[in-house]
Design a protein around this motif. Structure first.
Motif, PDB file in Angstrom:
ATOM      1  N   UNK A  58       0.836  -1.202   0.000  1.00 26.42           N
ATOM      2  CA  UNK A  58       0.000   0.000   0.000  1.00 26.42           C
ATOM      3  C   UNK A  58       0.873   1.255   0.000  1.00 26.42           C
ATOM      4  N   UNK A  59       0.266   2.363  -0.354  1.00 19.06           N
ATOM      5  CA  UNK A  59       0.916   3.665  -0.388  1.00 19.06           C
ATOM      6  C   UNK A  59       1.288   4.088   1.037  1.00 19.06           C
ATOM      7  N   UNK A  60       2.537   4.453   1.238  1.00 23.33           N
ATOM      8  CA  UNK A  60       3.011   4.854   2.561  1.00 23.33           C
ATOM      9  C   UNK A  60       2.251   6.076   3.075  1.00 23.33           C
ATOM     10  N   UNK A  61       2.026   7.078   2.216  1.00 23.93           N
ATOM     11  CA  UNK A  61       1.297   8.286   2.643  1.00 23.93           C
ATOM     12  C   UNK A  61      -0.127   7.952   3.056  1.00 23.93           C
ATOM     13  N   UNK A  62      -0.745   7.031   2.345  1.00 18.89           N
ATOM     14  CA  UNK A  62      -2.104   6.630   2.722  1.00 18.89           C
ATOM     15  C   UNK A  62      -2.097   5.946   4.083  1.00 18.89           C
ATOM     16  N   UNK A  64       0.168   6.089   6.530  1.00 13.61           N
ATOM     17  CA  UNK A  64       0.608   6.958   7.622  1.00 13.61           C
ATOM     18  C   UNK A  64      -0.361   8.098   7.900  1.00 13.61           C
ATOM     19  N   UNK A  65      -0.899   8.712   6.838  1.00 14.66           N
ATOM     20  CA  UNK A  65      -1.647   9.964   7.013  1.00 14.66           C
ATOM     21  C   UNK A  65      -3.037   9.974   6.388  1.00 14.66           C
ATOM     22  N   UNK A  66      -3.394   8.911   5.671  1.00 15.17           N
ATOM     23  CA  UNK A  66      -4.688   8.890   4.995  1.00 15.17           C
ATOM     24  C   UNK A  66      -4.708   9.735   3.743  1.00 15.17           C
ATOM     25  N   UNK A  67      -3.535  10.023   3.178  1.00 16.62           N
ATOM     26  CA  UNK A  67      -3.422  10.879   1.992  1.00 16.62           C
ATOM     27  C   UNK A  67      -3.288  10.013   0.750  1.00 16.62           C
ATOM     28  N   UNK A  68      -4.096  10.304  -0.266  1.00 17.27           N
ATOM     29  CA  UNK A  68      -4.006   9.579  -1.529  1.00 17.27           C
ATOM     30  C   UNK A  68      -4.786   8.281  -1.506  1.00 17.27           C
ATOM     31  N   UNK A  69      -4.477   7.451  -2.472  1.00 18.67           N
ATOM     32  CA  UNK A  69      -5.140   6.168  -2.623  1.00 18.67           C
ATOM     33  C   UNK A  69      -4.411   5.095  -1.828  1.00 18.67           C
ATOM     34  N   UNK A  70      -5.138   4.034  -1.475  1.00 23.39           N
ATOM     35  CA  UNK A  70      -4.524   2.959  -0.715  1.00 23.39           C
ATOM     36  C   UNK A  70      -3.378   2.328  -1.512  1.00 23.39           C
ATOM     37  N   UNK A  71      -3.621   2.031  -2.769  1.00 17.75           N
ATOM     38  CA  UNK A  71      -2.560   1.496  -3.612  1.00 17.75           C
ATOM     39  C   UNK A  71      -2.056   2.640  -4.472  1.00 17.75           C
ATOM     40  N   UNK A  72      -0.727   2.782  -4.533  1.00 14.38           N
ATOM     41  CA  UNK A  72      -0.257   3.909  -5.311  1.00 14.38           C
ATOM     42  C   UNK A  72       1.231   4.049  -5.378  1.00 14.38           C
ATOM     43  N   UNK A  73       1.685   5.259  -5.113  1.00 15.85           N
ATOM     44  CA  UNK A  73       3.006   5.734  -5.499  1.00 15.85           C
ATOM     45  C   UNK A  73       4.184   4.885  -5.063  1.00 15.85           C
ATOM     46  N   UNK A  74       4.213   4.318  -3.870  1.00 18.90           N
ATOM     47  CA  UNK A  74       5.404   3.575  -3.494  1.00 18.90           C
ATOM     48  C   UNK A  74       5.483   2.233  -4.205  1.00 18.90           C
ATOM     49  N   UNK A  75       4.460   1.873  -5.004  1.00 24.06           N
ATOM     50  CA  UNK A  75       4.543   0.658  -5.805  1.00 24.06           C
ATOM     51  C   UNK A  75       5.486   0.835  -6.981  1.00 24.06           C
ATOM     52  N   UNK A  76       5.871   2.091  -7.291  1.00 26.81           N
ATOM     53  CA  UNK A  76       6.821   2.345  -8.368  1.00 26.81           C
ATOM     54  C   UNK A  76       8.198   1.798  -8.007  1.00 26.81           C
TER      55      UNK A  76
END
Length: 100
Positions: A58-62, A64-76
């Motif tokens: 899952x997205x770290x920002x999501x 940690x902070x509930x920001x963005x989508x559950x699946x996302x940027x750190x999957x890059x």
């Protein structure tokens, strides 16, 4: 609706097939009591959230902070099983073809 880290962590664990705290601890390299404290809202955060987010995919920002989508940027960034990662080398002109 605002959610807590605990709620987001529980949601991600359920999304990953009802992953147990023990399985998450093993996958992330984080002590199981730490996972328990996070899941039960006894801890507000952890320096290991990146490892936990990567283990859950899952997205770290999501997480940690509930920001963005559950699946996302750190999957890059694709971590290997040994948790290593190739980091691009940059110079004054930008990204090079080298990595560390």
């Amino acid at each position: 609706m605002k959610t807590t880290l605990s709620e987001r962590l529980q949601k991600a664990m359920k999304y990953r097939g009802n992953m147990t705290q023990g399985a998450l601890a093993e996958a992330s390299g984080v002590a199981q009591p730490t996972i328990w404290r996070l899941v039960n809202g006894k801890a507000k955060g952890s320096v290991k959230l990146v490892d936990i987010a990567n283990a859950l995919g899952v997205n770290v920002d999501w997480l940690a902070n509930g920001i963005g989508e559950m699946e996302g940027s750190n999957n890059e960034q694709k971590f290997r099983l040994d948790k290593s990662l190739n980091i691009s080398v940059w110079d004054e002109t930008g990204e090079t073809d080298d990595f560390v």
